[in-house]
Design a protein around this motif. Structure first.
Motif, PDB file in Angstrom:
ATOM      1  N   PRO A 259     -18.224  -6.635 -19.592  1.00 56.01           N
ATOM      2  CA  PRO A 259     -17.763  -7.255 -20.848  1.00 56.01           C
ATOM      3  C   PRO A 259     -18.068  -8.749 -20.849  1.00 56.01           C
ATOM      4  CG  PRO A 259     -16.036  -5.895 -19.844  1.00 56.01           C
ATOM      5  CD  PRO A 259     -17.123  -6.025 -18.831  1.00 56.01           C
ATOM      6  N   ARG A 260     -18.232  -9.287 -22.007  1.00 59.40           N
ATOM      7  CA  ARG A 260     -18.504 -10.725 -22.133  1.00 59.40           C
ATOM      8  C   ARG A 260     -17.498 -11.334 -23.094  1.00 59.40           C
ATOM      9  NH1 ARG A 260     -21.872 -12.334 -17.978  1.00 59.40           N
ATOM     10  NH2 ARG A 260     -23.368 -10.644 -17.594  1.00 59.40           N
ATOM     11  N   TYR A 261     -16.344 -11.692 -22.571  1.00 61.05           N
ATOM     12  CA  TYR A 261     -15.294 -12.321 -23.371  1.00 61.05           C
ATOM     13  C   TYR A 261     -15.026 -13.716 -22.831  1.00 61.05           C
ATOM     14  CZ  TYR A 261     -14.178  -7.885 -25.631  1.00 61.05           C
ATOM     15  OH  TYR A 261     -14.230  -6.736 -26.369  1.00 61.05           O
ATOM     16  N   ALA A 262     -15.026 -14.670 -23.742  1.00 63.68           N
ATOM     17  CA  ALA A 262     -14.756 -16.050 -23.334  1.00 63.68           C
ATOM     18  C   ALA A 262     -13.276 -16.206 -22.981  1.00 63.68           C
ATOM     19  CB  ALA A 262     -15.124 -17.018 -24.449  1.00 63.68           C
ATOM     20  N   VAL A 263     -12.989 -16.935 -21.944  1.00 68.71           N
ATOM     21  CA  VAL A 263     -11.613 -17.234 -21.568  1.00 68.71           C
ATOM     22  C   VAL A 263     -11.171 -18.472 -22.351  1.00 68.71           C
ATOM     23  CG1 VAL A 263     -10.051 -17.842 -19.697  1.00 68.71           C
ATOM     24  CG2 VAL A 263     -11.962 -16.267 -19.268  1.00 68.71           C
ATOM     25  N   PRO A 264     -10.131 -18.340 -23.185  1.00 68.91           N
ATOM     26  CA  PRO A 264      -9.714 -19.484 -24.015  1.00 68.91           C
ATOM     27  C   PRO A 264      -9.347 -20.705 -23.180  1.00 68.91           C
ATOM     28  CG  PRO A 264      -8.635 -17.463 -24.735  1.00 68.91           C
ATOM     29  CD  PRO A 264      -9.309 -17.144 -23.428  1.00 68.91           C
ATOM     30  N   GLU A 265      -9.648 -21.871 -23.714  1.00 72.79           N
ATOM     31  CA  GLU A 265      -9.316 -23.128 -23.050  1.00 72.79           C
ATOM     32  C   GLU A 265      -7.952 -23.608 -23.561  1.00 72.79           C
ATOM     33  OE1 GLU A 265     -10.774 -24.827 -20.726  1.00 72.79           O
ATOM     34  OE2 GLU A 265     -12.595 -23.615 -20.509  1.00 72.79           O
ATOM     35  N   VAL A 266      -6.946 -23.511 -22.724  1.00 75.80           N
ATOM     36  CA  VAL A 266      -5.603 -23.918 -23.126  1.00 75.80           C
ATOM     37  C   VAL A 266      -5.548 -25.427 -23.372  1.00 75.80           C
ATOM     38  CG1 VAL A 266      -3.164 -23.930 -22.476  1.00 75.80           C
ATOM     39  CG2 VAL A 266      -4.629 -22.006 -21.818  1.00 75.80           C
ATOM     40  N   ASP A 267      -6.278 -26.200 -22.592  1.00 77.77           N
ATOM     41  CA  ASP A 267      -6.257 -27.661 -22.743  1.00 77.77           C
ATOM     42  C   ASP A 267      -6.753 -28.093 -24.112  1.00 77.77           C
ATOM     43  OD1 ASP A 267      -5.256 -27.950 -20.232  1.00 77.77           O
ATOM     44  OD2 ASP A 267      -7.197 -28.335 -19.275  1.00 77.77           O
ATOM     45  N   ALA A 268      -7.562 -27.246 -24.752  1.00 79.50           N
ATOM     46  CA  ALA A 268      -8.100 -27.619 -26.062  1.00 79.50           C
ATOM     47  C   ALA A 268      -7.006 -27.693 -27.126  1.00 79.50           C
ATOM     48  CB  ALA A 268      -9.171 -26.608 -26.488  1.00 79.50           C
ATOM     49  N   LEU A 269      -5.855 -27.096 -26.865  1.00 80.96           N
ATOM     50  CA  LEU A 269      -4.770 -27.116 -27.841  1.00 80.96           C
ATOM     51  C   LEU A 269      -4.024 -28.445 -27.846  1.00 80.96           C
ATOM     52  CD1 LEU A 269      -3.263 -23.562 -27.299  1.00 80.96           C
ATOM     53  CD2 LEU A 269      -4.834 -24.302 -29.089  1.00 80.96           C
ATOM     54  N   GLY A 270      -4.220 -29.259 -26.814  1.00 81.40           N
ATOM     55  CA  GLY A 270      -3.508 -30.524 -26.735  1.00 81.40           C
ATOM     56  C   GLY A 270      -2.113 -30.350 -26.161  1.00 81.40           C
ATOM     57  N   PRO A 271      -1.381 -31.455 -26.016  1.00 82.92           N
ATOM     58  CA  PRO A 271      -0.028 -31.383 -25.435  1.00 82.92           C
ATOM     59  C   PRO A 271       0.965 -30.696 -26.376  1.00 82.92           C
ATOM     60  CG  PRO A 271      -0.462 -33.590 -26.263  1.00 82.92           C
ATOM     61  CD  PRO A 271      -1.755 -32.830 -26.387  1.00 82.92           C
ATOM     62  N   VAL A 272       2.073 -30.240 -25.813  1.00 81.54           N
ATOM     63  CA  VAL A 272       3.123 -29.593 -26.604  1.00 81.54           C
ATOM     64  C   VAL A 272       3.807 -30.643 -27.477  1.00 81.54           C
ATOM     65  CG1 VAL A 272       5.293 -28.326 -26.510  1.00 81.54           C
ATOM     66  CG2 VAL A 272       3.497 -27.841 -24.840  1.00 81.54           C
ATOM     67  N   PRO A 273       3.875 -30.433 -28.789  1.00 85.06           N
ATOM     68  CA  PRO A 273       4.541 -31.413 -29.657  1.00 85.06           C
ATOM     69  C   PRO A 273       6.056 -31.387 -29.450  1.00 85.06           C
ATOM     70  CG  PRO A 273       3.887 -29.483 -30.924  1.00 85.06           C
ATOM     71  CD  PRO A 273       3.320 -29.303 -29.546  1.00 85.06           C
TER      72      PRO A 273
END
Length: 371
Positions: A259-273
């Motif tokens: 399978p070829r599924y990208a692993v989401p980048e959690v850091d791209a979401l930014g810090p918790v507001p």
């Protein structure tokens, strides 16, 4: 108002003593039954007097509070189990008493309060409704109403202490004004004046203020809980992402096609507001990331499991051949060797490996039938 909610024992996390739990459950059961009778009486009187619409919203909130408290009481009573409770059950009862009421979701704004807070709010609302309809047993006894107001203002004082710094001064000022009004009314009553017309507006104002304070505190607590739980979820997703990266690399190295599924980048979401308006949308994005990770994990795991199952299937066929004395047959031995070599290849071409195992099965069926 004849019914007053019992004081809840302990605090969240305590392992309450059995005797304390038993006494509290008995008092709470009596309060729940009496409060329902009072609310039914208020409702019937309001409808008979044609004032149902006037008290409709407050009546709905009081009934929603009563229902949430009653539902939580049933859970506590079931956990109590006639007193057969160890420390774990006693801690669970404490959590049920002091935790947020799930049953309160039907209340306006999705209000989330603890059972003691809901009881106090229900007491205040019922007293206000009875006073408005002149149903309270002491509605005409000014001294009793003044005493009840003093107790209510003391409860409000405790709630004011929980207000954040930016709103506390305004709350303190409002409480001080109410206390001055009550002192003035009390002085007039002592001089023999009729203060009934002054007490009712103050009772309404005090009840509204107490309700606003309880609701505000509950919402702030809920916002804090959301921020904490969101931070925990983000940390968990970061750990899952690292593990998923390894799982994906193992899968790609083990099987072909993988399978070829990208692993989401959690850091791209930014810090918790840290604001109430922003935490909801941020949590939704985290949930979508979690769902994407779960999908990718299942796909990579399924691909690896298929390879494992193929190895187990070949082992089962070989064991069967050995059982009937055909494992060393030249055609079967060559077929097994080819299948194992394909399964050991990295990455393993799964389609071809499956065909080679099917070939071994065919040889086994043919030689078994000829014996």
């Amino acid at each position: 108002m004849t019914a007053t909610a019992p004081t809840a024992p302990g605090k969240l996390g305590d392992a309450l003593e059995p005797a304390v739990i038993q006494r509290y459950l008995g008092d709470l059961d009596e309060w729940i039954r009496d409060r329902r009778i009072e609310l039914d009486n208020v409702d019937q009187t309001a409808v008979s007097a044609g004032r149902g619409n006037e008290i409709g919203s407050d009546m709905a909130l009081a009934l929603a509070l009563w229902k949430a408290i009653s539902d939580r009481y049933q859970l506590v009573f079931a956990t109590w189990d006639g007193g057969r409770v160890l420390q774990q059950e006693r801690e669970r009862i404490s959590a049920l008493v002091w935790g947020r009421l799930d049953g309160a979701a039907e209340m306006p704004g999705g209000l989330a309060v603890s059972m003691p807070e809901a009881c106090r709010l229900c007491d205040a609302l019922t007293g206000q409704l009875q006073a408005r309809l002149e149903l309270a047993p002491d509605a005409l006894a000014s001294a009793g109403r003044i005493s009840a107001l003093r107790a209510q203002l003391e409860r409000i004082r405790d709630q004011v202490g929980l207000e954040p710094v930016n709103t506390r001064d305004a709350a303190v000022q409002r409480l001080a004004e109410m206390m001055l009004r009550l002192d003035s009314i009390s002085a007039r009553a002592e001089r023999g004046a009729d203060v009934g017309g002054l007490l009712a507006p103050l009772e309404v104002d005090a009840t509204t203020f107490e309700r606003d304070l309880i609701v505000g505190n509950a919402r702030r607590r809920d916002a804090r809980d959301q921020i904490l739980s969101t931070r925990e979820l983000r940390t968990d997703l970061e750990q899952r992402a690292a593990a998923l990266q390894k799982l994906a690399a193992t899968c790609v190295a083990t099987v072909d096609p993988a399978p070829r599924y990208a692993v989401p980048e959690v850091d791209a979401l930014g810090p918790v507001p840290v604001t109430e308006d922003a935490i909801g949308p941020y949590r939704e994005r985290l949930d979508r990331v979690s769902q994407a990770m779960e999908l990718a994990q299942h796909k990579y795991s399924d691909a690896l499991n298929e390879h494992t199952e193929l190895v187990a299937l070949l082992d089962a066929y070989v064991a069967k051949a050995r059982e009937i004395g055909l494992a060393d047959h030249p055609d079967l031995a060559d077929s097994e060797k080819s299948a194992r070599a394909m399964l050991d290849r990295r990455p393993c071409p799964v389609v071809i490996a499956r065909q080679l195992i099917a070939t071994y099965q065919t040889w086994l069926q043919k030689e078994s039938a000829s014996r």
